[in-house]
Design a protein around this motif. Structure first.
Motif, PDB file in Angstrom:
ATOM      1  N   ARG A 139      15.191   5.093   5.080  1.00 46.59           N
ATOM      2  CA  ARG A 139      16.117   6.024   5.743  1.00 46.59           C
ATOM      3  C   ARG A 139      16.798   5.380   6.933  1.00 46.59           C
ATOM      4  O   ARG A 139      17.936   5.728   7.283  1.00 46.59           O
ATOM      5  N   ALA A 140      16.095   4.426   7.558  1.00 47.12           N
ATOM      6  CA  ALA A 140      16.670   3.740   8.723  1.00 47.12           C
ATOM      7  C   ALA A 140      17.625   2.625   8.318  1.00 47.12           C
ATOM      8  O   ALA A 140      18.182   1.947   9.182  1.00 47.12           O
ATOM      9  N   GLY A 141      17.821   2.413   7.031  1.00 43.05           N
ATOM     10  CA  GLY A 141      18.786   1.428   6.561  1.00 43.05           C
ATOM     11  C   GLY A 141      18.251   0.029   6.385  1.00 43.05           C
ATOM     12  O   GLY A 141      19.038  -0.913   6.247  1.00 43.05           O
ATOM     13  N   HIS A 142      16.943  -0.126   6.368  1.00 40.73           N
ATOM     14  CA  HIS A 142      16.354  -1.454   6.224  1.00 40.73           C
ATOM     15  C   HIS A 142      16.213  -1.841   4.754  1.00 40.73           C
ATOM     16  O   HIS A 142      16.155  -0.989   3.861  1.00 40.73           O
ATOM     17  N   ARG A 143      16.152  -3.146   4.532  1.00 42.14           N
ATOM     18  CA  ARG A 143      15.889  -3.673   3.194  1.00 42.14           C
ATOM     19  C   ARG A 143      14.381  -3.668   3.004  1.00 42.14           C
ATOM     20  O   ARG A 143      13.655  -4.395   3.702  1.00 42.14           O
ATOM     21  N   VAL A 144      13.879  -2.864   2.087  1.00 41.86           N
ATOM     22  CA  VAL A 144      12.442  -2.619   1.969  1.00 41.86           C
ATOM     23  C   VAL A 144      11.929  -3.130   0.623  1.00 41.86           C
ATOM     24  O   VAL A 144      12.441  -2.759  -0.438  1.00 41.86           O
ATOM     25  N   THR A 145      10.909  -3.986   0.689  1.00 39.97           N
ATOM     26  CA  THR A 145      10.205  -4.456  -0.504  1.00 39.97           C
ATOM     27  C   THR A 145       8.831  -3.799  -0.520  1.00 39.97           C
ATOM     28  O   THR A 145       8.160  -3.726   0.516  1.00 39.97           O
ATOM     29  N   VAL A 146       8.420  -3.323  -1.690  1.00 41.81           N
ATOM     30  CA  VAL A 146       7.148  -2.591  -1.765  1.00 41.81           C
ATOM     31  C   VAL A 146       6.240  -3.188  -2.830  1.00 41.81           C
ATOM     32  O   VAL A 146       6.699  -3.741  -3.831  1.00 41.81           O
ATOM     33  N   TRP A 147       4.945  -3.048  -2.562  1.00 37.68           N
ATOM     34  CA  TRP A 147       3.932  -3.462  -3.545  1.00 37.68           C
ATOM     35  C   TRP A 147       2.770  -2.495  -3.452  1.00 37.68           C
ATOM     36  O   TRP A 147       2.388  -2.047  -2.357  1.00 37.68           O
ATOM     37  N   ASN A 148       2.194  -2.180  -4.601  1.00 39.80           N
ATOM     38  CA  ASN A 148       0.978  -1.383  -4.664  1.00 39.80           C
ATOM     39  C   ASN A 148       0.143  -1.867  -5.838  1.00 39.80           C
ATOM     40  O   ASN A 148       0.686  -2.307  -6.859  1.00 39.80           O
ATOM     41  N   ARG A 149      -1.167  -1.776  -5.681  1.00 43.31           N
ATOM     42  CA  ARG A 149      -2.057  -2.213  -6.752  1.00 43.31           C
ATOM     43  C   ARG A 149      -1.747  -1.477  -8.055  1.00 43.31           C
ATOM     44  O   ARG A 149      -1.738  -2.060  -9.133  1.00 43.31           O
ATOM     45  N   THR A 150      -1.478  -0.169  -7.941  1.00 41.58           N
ATOM     46  CA  THR A 150      -1.009   0.615  -9.088  1.00 41.58           C
ATOM     47  C   THR A 150       0.510   0.639  -9.022  1.00 41.58           C
ATOM     48  O   THR A 150       1.099   1.367  -8.221  1.00 41.58           O
ATOM     49  N   ALA A 151       1.147  -0.156  -9.845  1.00 45.41           N
ATOM     50  CA  ALA A 151       2.589  -0.379  -9.727  1.00 45.41           C
ATOM     51  C   ALA A 151       3.411   0.891  -9.883  1.00 45.41           C
ATOM     52  O   ALA A 151       4.498   1.020  -9.291  1.00 45.41           O
ATOM     53  N   GLY A 180       0.832  -1.189   0.000  1.00 45.71           N
ATOM     54  CA  GLY A 180       0.000   0.000   0.000  1.00 45.71           C
ATOM     55  C   GLY A 180       0.866   1.238   0.000  1.00 45.71           C
ATOM     56  O   GLY A 180       1.536   1.522   0.986  1.00 45.71           O
ATOM     57  N   LEU A 181       0.870   1.958  -1.123  1.00 45.70           N
ATOM     58  CA  LEU A 181       1.782   3.092  -1.279  1.00 45.70           C
ATOM     59  C   LEU A 181       1.024   4.388  -1.568  1.00 45.70           C
ATOM     60  O   LEU A 181       1.400   5.187  -2.428  1.00 45.70           O
ATOM     61  N   THR A 222       5.752  -7.767   7.453  1.00 46.88           N
ATOM     62  CA  THR A 222       5.030  -7.061   6.400  1.00 46.88           C
ATOM     63  C   THR A 222       4.106  -6.035   7.034  1.00 46.88           C
ATOM     64  O   THR A 222       3.327  -6.357   7.937  1.00 46.88           O
ATOM     65  N   VAL A 223       4.208  -4.791   6.575  1.00 49.50           N
ATOM     66  CA  VAL A 223       3.353  -3.707   7.039  1.00 49.50           C
ATOM     67  C   VAL A 223       2.323  -3.409   5.951  1.00 49.50           C
ATOM     68  O   VAL A 223       2.689  -3.157   4.802  1.00 49.50           O
ATOM     69  N   LEU A 224       1.058  -3.470   6.325  1.00 46.80           N
ATOM     70  CA  LEU A 224      -0.013  -3.132   5.385  1.00 46.80           C
ATOM     71  C   LEU A 224      -0.585  -1.766   5.744  1.00 46.80           C
ATOM     72  O   LEU A 224      -0.915  -1.514   6.910  1.00 46.80           O
ATOM     73  N   CYS A 225      -0.691  -0.901   4.752  1.00 45.27           N
ATOM     74  CA  CYS A 225      -1.289   0.419   4.958  1.00 45.27           C
ATOM     75  C   CYS A 225      -2.162   0.714   3.741  1.00 45.27           C
ATOM     76  O   CYS A 225      -1.747   1.417   2.812  1.00 45.27           O
ATOM     77  N   LEU A 226      -3.361   0.151   3.754  1.00 43.59           N
ATOM     78  CA  LEU A 226      -4.298   0.308   2.651  1.00 43.59           C
ATOM     79  C   LEU A 226      -5.410   1.268   3.064  1.00 43.59           C
ATOM     80  O   LEU A 226      -5.384   1.831   4.163  1.00 43.59           O
ATOM     81  N   ILE A 263       2.433 -10.090  10.330  1.00 36.94           N
ATOM     82  CA  ILE A 263       1.630  -9.119   9.593  1.00 36.94           C
ATOM     83  C   ILE A 263       1.297  -7.971  10.537  1.00 36.94           C
ATOM     84  O   ILE A 263       0.645  -8.168  11.565  1.00 36.94           O
ATOM     85  N   ALA A 264       1.755  -6.773  10.205  1.00 40.96           N
ATOM     86  CA  ALA A 264       1.435  -5.579  10.991  1.00 40.96           C
ATOM     87  C   ALA A 264       0.497  -4.711  10.163  1.00 40.96           C
ATOM     88  O   ALA A 264       0.910  -4.122   9.155  1.00 40.96           O
ATOM     89  N   ASN A 265      -0.756  -4.665  10.558  1.00 41.45           N
ATOM     90  CA  ASN A 265      -1.760  -3.917   9.798  1.00 41.45           C
ATOM     91  C   ASN A 265      -1.889  -2.515  10.371  1.00 41.45           C
ATOM     92  O   ASN A 265      -2.418  -2.317  11.464  1.00 41.45           O
ATOM     93  N   LEU A 266      -1.410  -1.512   9.641  1.00 41.25           N
ATOM     94  CA  LEU A 266      -1.493  -0.121  10.073  1.00 41.25           C
ATOM     95  C   LEU A 266      -2.585   0.631   9.326  1.00 41.25           C
ATOM     96  O   LEU A 266      -2.580   1.856   9.253  1.00 41.25           O
ATOM     97  N   THR A 267      -3.530  -0.120   8.779  1.00 45.91           N
ATOM     98  CA  THR A 267      -4.697   0.469   8.111  1.00 45.91           C
ATOM     99  C   THR A 267      -5.712   0.888   9.160  1.00 45.91           C
ATOM    100  O   THR A 267      -5.974   0.156  10.116  1.00 45.91           O
ATOM    101  N   ASN A 268      -6.292   2.074   8.986  1.00 46.20           N
ATOM    102  CA  ASN A 268      -7.305   2.526   9.933  1.00 46.20           C
ATOM    103  C   ASN A 268      -8.498   1.581   9.892  1.00 46.20           C
ATOM    104  O   ASN A 268      -9.003   1.253   8.823  1.00 46.20           O
TER     105      ASN A 268
END
Length: 300
Positions: free
Chosen positions: A37-49, A23-24, A76-80, A102-107
């Protein structure tokens, strides 16, 4: 109940981990950027690539599906936009979340968080729900924090990574508690904003500039907020007697507000429900109580 807080993003700088963000939108992009920015290896996905482009330019790894993104990281952090979308994504992945957090940060709501937690655990994964107390521009800054609830061991394991987003505030093993705290704080915010907007609307009917009124509203609201701790003590002690402003006094005053709004052509929707609650309070014999009594009257 709050526990296990951390310092903001600076703590995360000493840890390197892999994390996927699904969710981007504005907030999801801000979360992914903070992890980078914190130096982590980040993989991203969004429905609209295409939305992943700016993050890929910053070093994020694009995934072509939610399953691929979840497989890439332990966390995995979800923010949809909604938890219905979260449900759809997780249903599409199925057992592919096994062994992951799974960490869901969606309201969402406490009930939906509990339902998602049960489903995630049935599939062999651990679940955290979160409530973000920040706008995207605040993420990783000194005033940003996130409520977390759910699997305590998962929180302890991933807290150094999650600290990249801001302060971490764990509120309990019940996965619905983060959403409850989130909605409670946002309720206070919306109440203030709607009240301010109604005040501006009333002023506009007589061509009073909003800028002029704002200079009066800011110190007035600030002075009133100073009473919140005292109101909280009254609620916790269930002692609501007051020498400031009783329900009876407010019950007599609110009709003047409603009449003024109607006379000026402003919808009285903000205060009409309050009149109904005050009616209920007086009928129940609470006329001598202060406004802290409303906290009990709002509960059905």
């Amino acid at each position: 109940m709050l526990s296990a807080t951390s310092s903001p993003a600076s703590e995360a700088l000493s840890h390197s981990a892999s994390v996927s963000v699904l969710g981007l939108g504005m907030m999801g992009s801000a979360l992914a950027a903070a992890f980078l920015r914190a130096g982590h290896r980040v993989t991203v996905w969004n429905r609209t690539a295409a939305k992943s482009g700016p993050l890929v330019a910053q070093g994020a790894l694009p995934a072509d599906s939610p399953a691929a993104a979840i497989a890439a990281s332990d966390l995995t952090v979800l923010c949809l936009l909604t938890n219905d979308q979260v449900q759809e994504v997780l249903d599409g992945v199925g057992a592919g979340i096994e062994g992951r957090t799974i960490a869901n940060l969606t309201n969402g709501t406490p009930a939906s968080a509990r339902e998602l937690s049960a489903q995630v655990e049935q599939r062999g994964a651990t679940f955290l729900d979160g409530g973000i107390m920040a706008v995207p521009q605040m993420i990783s800054g000194p005033h940003a924090y996130v409520f977390y609830s759910g699997d305590e061991r998962a929180f302890a394991t991933h807290r150094p990574t999650l600290a990249a987003l801001g302060d971490t505030r764990y509120v309990g093993t019940d996965p619905g508690l983060a959403a409850l705290y989130d909605i409670a704080l946002l309720t206070g915010m919306y109440g203030m904003i709607v009240g301010v907007m109604q005040a501006f609307a009333l002023a506009r009917t007589e061509n009073i500039p909003a800028g002029e009124l704002s200079e009066l509203l800011v110190p007035w609201i600030g002075a009133m907020l100073a009473s919140v701790p005292e109101e909280a003590r009254a609620i916790d002690a269930d002692r609501h007697l007051t020498d400031v402003s009783s329900l009876t006094v407010n019950h007599a005053a609110i009709p003047n507000f409603l009449s003024a709004f109607r006379d000026q052509g402003v919808h009285p929707m903000f205060l009409e429900p309050l009149q109904e609650v005050l009616d209920q309070g007086l009928k129940a014999g609470h006329g001598a109580d202060g406004l802290s009594r409303l906290a009990t009257l709002f509960v059905r």
